[in-house]
Design a protein around this motif. Sequence first.
Motif, PDB file in Angstrom:
ATOM      1  N   ALA A 184       0.833  -1.217   0.000  1.00  0.00           N
ATOM      2  CA  ALA A 184       0.000   0.000   0.000  1.00  0.00           C
ATOM      3  C   ALA A 184       0.861   1.258   0.000  1.00  0.00           C
ATOM      4  O   ALA A 184       0.477   2.293  -0.566  1.00  0.00           O
ATOM      5  N   ASN A 185       2.035   1.146   0.606  1.00  0.00           N
ATOM      6  CA  ASN A 185       2.926   2.315   0.688  1.00  0.00           C
ATOM      7  C   ASN A 185       3.452   2.737  -0.684  1.00  0.00           C
ATOM      8  O   ASN A 185       3.947   3.852  -0.843  1.00  0.00           O
ATOM      9  N   VAL A 186       3.333   1.841  -1.659  1.00  0.00           N
ATOM     10  CA  VAL A 186       3.786   2.186  -3.023  1.00  0.00           C
ATOM     11  C   VAL A 186       2.799   3.148  -3.684  1.00  0.00           C
ATOM     12  O   VAL A 186       3.165   3.931  -4.554  1.00  0.00           O
ATOM     13  N   TRP A 187       1.549   3.090  -3.252  1.00  0.00           N
ATOM     14  CA  TRP A 187       0.478   3.852  -3.912  1.00  0.00           C
ATOM     15  C   TRP A 187       0.756   5.359  -3.972  1.00  0.00           C
ATOM     16  O   TRP A 187       0.708   5.953  -5.067  1.00  0.00           O
ATOM     17  N   ALA A 258       4.237  11.075   5.417  1.00  0.00           N
ATOM     18  CA  ALA A 258       4.883  10.854   4.117  1.00  0.00           C
ATOM     19  C   ALA A 258       3.865  10.339   3.111  1.00  0.00           C
ATOM     20  O   ALA A 258       3.856  10.755   1.934  1.00  0.00           O
ATOM     21  N   PHE A 259       2.989   9.440   3.579  1.00  0.00           N
ATOM     22  CA  PHE A 259       1.958   8.860   2.716  1.00  0.00           C
ATOM     23  C   PHE A 259       1.061   9.975   2.153  1.00  0.00           C
ATOM     24  O   PHE A 259       0.880  10.100   0.932  1.00  0.00           O
ATOM     25  N   ALA A 260       0.563  10.800   3.060  1.00  0.00           N
ATOM     26  CA  ALA A 260      -0.335  11.886   2.631  1.00  0.00           C
ATOM     27  C   ALA A 260       0.418  12.923   1.815  1.00  0.00           C
ATOM     28  O   ALA A 260      -0.105  13.454   0.819  1.00  0.00           O
ATOM     29  N   LEU A 264      -0.635  13.942  -1.854  1.00  0.00           N
ATOM     30  CA  LEU A 264      -1.070  15.325  -2.099  1.00  0.00           C
ATOM     31  C   LEU A 264      -0.163  16.021  -3.109  1.00  0.00           C
ATOM     32  O   LEU A 264      -0.639  16.832  -3.922  1.00  0.00           O
ATOM     33  N   ALA A 265       1.120  15.693  -3.042  1.00  0.00           N
ATOM     34  CA  ALA A 265       2.043  16.278  -4.032  1.00  0.00           C
ATOM     35  C   ALA A 265       1.648  15.820  -5.437  1.00  0.00           C
ATOM     36  O   ALA A 265       1.666  16.610  -6.392  1.00  0.00           O
ATOM     37  N   GLY A 266       1.274  14.541  -5.556  1.00  0.00           N
ATOM     38  CA  GLY A 266       0.810  14.016  -6.845  1.00  0.00           C
ATOM     39  C   GLY A 266      -0.433  14.750  -7.316  1.00  0.00           C
ATOM     40  O   GLY A 266      -0.542  15.149  -8.491  1.00  0.00           O
ATOM     41  N   ALA A 267      -1.363  14.956  -6.384  1.00  0.00           N
ATOM     42  CA  ALA A 267      -2.612  15.659  -6.735  1.00  0.00           C
ATOM     43  C   ALA A 267      -2.315  17.108  -7.132  1.00  0.00           C
ATOM     44  O   ALA A 267      -2.919  17.647  -8.070  1.00  0.00           O
ATOM     45  N   ALA A 268      -1.361  17.725  -6.424  1.00  0.00           N
ATOM     46  CA  ALA A 268      -1.001  19.116  -6.744  1.00  0.00           C
ATOM     47  C   ALA A 268      -0.372  19.202  -8.139  1.00  0.00           C
ATOM     48  O   ALA A 268      -0.677  20.127  -8.914  1.00  0.00           O
ATOM     49  N   LEU A 269       0.479  18.237  -8.456  1.00  0.00           N
ATOM     50  CA  LEU A 269       1.096  18.227  -9.789  1.00  0.00           C
ATOM     51  C   LEU A 269       0.029  18.027 -10.876  1.00  0.00           C
ATOM     52  O   LEU A 269       0.072  18.670 -11.926  1.00  0.00           O
ATOM     53  N   ALA A 270      -0.911  17.129 -10.595  1.00  0.00           N
ATOM     54  CA  ALA A 270      -1.993  16.888 -11.562  1.00  0.00           C
ATOM     55  C   ALA A 270      -2.835  18.152 -11.752  1.00  0.00           C
ATOM     56  O   ALA A 270      -3.245  18.487 -12.874  1.00  0.00           O
ATOM     57  N   THR A 271      -3.073  18.867 -10.656  1.00  0.00           N
ATOM     58  CA  THR A 271      -3.846  20.111 -10.737  1.00  0.00           C
ATOM     59  C   THR A 271      -3.116  21.146 -11.589  1.00  0.00           C
ATOM     60  O   THR A 271      -3.716  21.817 -12.453  1.00  0.00           O
ATOM     61  N   ALA A 272      -1.809  21.249 -11.349  1.00  0.00           N
ATOM     62  CA  ALA A 272      -1.005  22.182 -12.154  1.00  0.00           C
ATOM     63  C   ALA A 272      -1.043  21.754 -13.631  1.00  0.00           C
ATOM     64  O   ALA A 272      -1.143  22.600 -14.533  1.00  0.00           O
TER      65      ALA A 272
END
Lengths: 283, 298
Positions: A184-187, A258-260, A264-272
Amino acid sequence: MSVALRAPTTPSAAATPAPPSAARALRAVVRRGLRDNRRAPLTWGGSLGLMGGLMAALWPAIEDSMDELMKSYPPALKDAFNITELNSVEAYVDGEMLSFIVPLAIAFLAVRCATRAISMAEERGFLDAVLAAPLARRTLVAGSFIVCAAVVAVVLAVITALTWVTGTIAGAEPSLVVLGRGFANVWPLAMLFGGLALLAAGVLHRAASVTAVSVGVLAAMYIVDLMGKLADPIEPLRFASAFKYYGSAVQDGIDPLAFAGLALAGAALATAGALLFDRRDVR
Amino acid sequence: MTPVIETEKLTKRFGRDRGIEDVSLAVEAGEVFGFLGPNGAGKTTTIRTLLDLLRPTGGSARVFGLDSRRDSVAIHARVGNLPGEFAFDPRLSGREIVSFLAEIRGVPGLGRADLLAERFQADMDRPIGELSRGNRQKIGLVQAAFHKPDLLMLDEPTGGLDPLMQEEFLTFVGEEREHGRTVFLSSHELDEVERACDRVGIIREGRLVAVENVAEITGRAFRHVTIDFAHPVDPAEFRRIPGVAALEREGTRLTFKAHGDLDRVIKAAARHPVADIELVRPTLEEIFLTYYGRNGGA
């Protein structure tokens, strides 16, 4: 022969389409994306799961020789691959798969999944029909990110299940909880690179360019993290690598921060990426 | 009434490359507007800019009175688009493609899609990657029209269609007009535009050089005149008439182009015994070539 110009008439009420709905469009994009990726659990999950299962099944046969094997590993190598003790099947799977193959492969899956609906579709001319429908570009990007998140989660679940079932049948008695948290930590790590691919797709038109940039960053981050563990002068650079925050959930449990943070960094990049995609031409 | 499409100095450049330049046009509700020009003239760029796939470098475009950029989603809800080369994931069948688009559009059933597929003999159940260009184009027509859009934007719609299907397509366009829908049809097939369209815009090297009513343009333009006299006549008599050009004599026959009013031509001919006279309207193609042959000076 030509036709005489008619007096303009108003289109009939029956022709009036349903008003556009972002939620409906998002649902359609996600459903389509899930169908497009329906083989991923079998291909990606199946192949990596079989590999995990093989590792777990081998454990009873090699368990007794692990102390000697550990002693033969140089300390730096153990540090580099987060190998502290190979005293359980979960730690063995962690050292063999979760420190290298699985995070890189699943991050690549996320990149591919995110690239497919935007860059690949653009390159092949599919977006002319899709974006002429009442579908905002940001909705398409959001849908791609959701599809990416779901596909990666299902693939990781399949890997976990196959590893656990095979290990259990082979008598290795792996813990589903410990294995599960490791996979799960890979997600969130994969989500970061999925988001990065969407950011690249917000700027670049070609799928190969988007993949090259995303995979290049993935490889660079992995190497920086690995080298940082081995060489003190490079260690400070590890903060810029997502792998520093990935750690080992099998040994240490999941770090919620770290998980969150990665997710969240992934979501922020997707938003950008969505904002950039909204500003550029679709070719 | 607000035009369905209205552009004002719409410009799109691709770096240093030309796209379209200062295109200003208005397409009224319920008309079939032909957008005519050779490959590379800017037809597809205009359509893709109107659909917000390309972002304009300058000028503005409004569709249904809405801003083509800011209100693109609302516009797309009322538009059906057939790209010049219809493409989609080759593993999907026409039915899967239309179902996907129907879900986005909130169209509950595929009844009209099935009717259109039957009409155009489109195979909705085979992956489109297995279909020929013409058969893919039929799927493209179905996905463009299945939701009864107020505006159909068709970019080279008959490419790859066989003559029977082209005929069926022209009938379909006529029916759409009968239902009050607007059709913006880009083509380099002059015959197709002449038969289907009320007005035609001619685009040349990215610039709109003329917008004409098709009936008027073909009616107003020159005639090919052939007069067979009972005996030879002096061609100078006809050469002096304003609007007469390209005059040739062959025995007792005079052939020339007559621009504008034919009254003086007829009266000049009437001074001699006439065995036969033929007046032929030029095709739209000839008119089109006239525009292109004179630096677009219409």
